[in-house]
Design a protein around this motif. Structure first.
Motif, PDB file in Angstrom:
ATOM      1  N   TYR A 170       0.851  -1.225  -0.062  1.00 35.12           N
ATOM      2  CA  TYR A 170      -0.023   0.139   0.009  1.00 35.12           C
ATOM      3  C   TYR A 170       1.047   1.174  -0.069  1.00 35.12           C
ATOM      4  CZ  TYR A 170      -3.789  -3.338   1.175  1.00 35.12           C
ATOM      5  OH  TYR A 170      -4.455  -4.668   1.441  1.00 35.12           O
ATOM      6  N   ASP A 171       0.122   2.298  -0.868  1.00 35.63           N
ATOM      7  CA  ASP A 171       1.112   3.536  -0.667  1.00 35.63           C
ATOM      8  C   ASP A 171       0.715   4.459   0.767  1.00 35.63           C
ATOM      9  OD1 ASP A 171      -1.230   5.029  -0.837  1.00 35.63           O
ATOM     10  OD2 ASP A 171      -1.227   5.417  -2.947  1.00 35.63           O
ATOM     11  N   ALA A 172       1.170   5.493   0.845  1.00 27.78           N
ATOM     12  CA  ALA A 172       1.128   6.277   2.078  1.00 27.78           C
ATOM     13  C   ALA A 172      -0.306   6.835   2.597  1.00 27.78           C
ATOM     14  CB  ALA A 172       2.093   7.414   1.880  1.00 27.78           C
ATOM     15  N   ASP A 173      -1.156   6.652   1.479  1.00 30.65           N
ATOM     16  CA  ASP A 173      -2.683   6.890   1.287  1.00 30.65           C
ATOM     17  C   ASP A 173      -3.549   5.504   1.647  1.00 30.65           C
ATOM     18  OD1 ASP A 173      -2.030   9.709   1.310  1.00 30.65           O
ATOM     19  OD2 ASP A 173      -2.317   9.691  -0.880  1.00 30.65           O
ATOM     20  N   GLY A 174      -2.752   4.572   1.843  1.00 29.29           N
ATOM     21  CA  GLY A 174      -3.613   3.231   2.055  1.00 29.29           C
ATOM     22  C   GLY A 174      -4.097   2.543   0.508  1.00 29.29           C
TER      23      GLY A 174
END
Length: 177
Positions: A170-174
């Motif tokens: 997942y990226d930093a924003d989920g």
């Protein structure tokens, strides 16, 4: 070709192999398959003995990993990324990596392995997740590519819901990468 457990000394080669396999013009240089190889060892889902490389001499020609995942209340594994350097593709390295990961997962007692991929994985016994009510998102196209291999037939009727991967996916924003 030799298969070994991933070690930090293989990181540069593993990233290079994955980039060779997956790079496309305008690829995201932050969130992609080759950066995943560096993100995974610091992840909550990392299982060192289930992360492997294929070598030609000391050159890393391929990479594959299994990491922790959840489907509903059931714990299992997610496969990938699997990547082989372009010049070594279609010579059996990918199949050898998948088979070795499956063998290690069975030996370790994991009940299932899920993969988001194409028809390639059916040769190893992976099947569509749709009949089991297993999804990856609300996107039907993505769900069409989600597959599962049951290593423990007893859990076949007890696994359903949305798959949740370890944090490296997942990226930093989920958002799922």
């Amino acid at each position: 070709m030799e298969i070994r457990t991933f070690e930090e000394r293989y990181l540069v080669g593993a990233k290079s192999a994955l980039k060779s396999a997956f790079y496309r013009e305008n690829s995201d240089e932050t969130y992609n398959e080759w950066e995943f190889a560096e993100r995974l060892p610091g992840s909550d889902g990392y299982i060192p003995e289930l992360c492997i490389v294929a070598l030609d001499g000391e050159k890393v020609i391929g990479y594959n990993a299994l990491s922790r995942a959840e489907i509903g209340k059931n714990s299992g594994l997610a496969l990938g990324p699997l990547g082989i350097r372009k010049e070594y593709q279609n010579a059996g390295a990918g199949a050898a990596l998948v088979k070795e990961c499956i063998r290690r997962a069975k030996e370790s007692g994991y009940p299932w392995i899920a993969v988001l991929g194409g028809n390639y994985y059916s040769r190893f016994g992976f099947e569509s997740c749709r009949p089991y009510g297993i999804t990856v998102s609300d996107d039907d196209l993505e769900n069409d590519h989600l597959q599962i291999l049951f290593l423990n037939e007893g859990c076949r009727d007890n696994v359903s819901g949305q798959i949740v991967y370890c944090d490296a996916f997942y990226d930093a924003d989920g958002n799922l990468l």
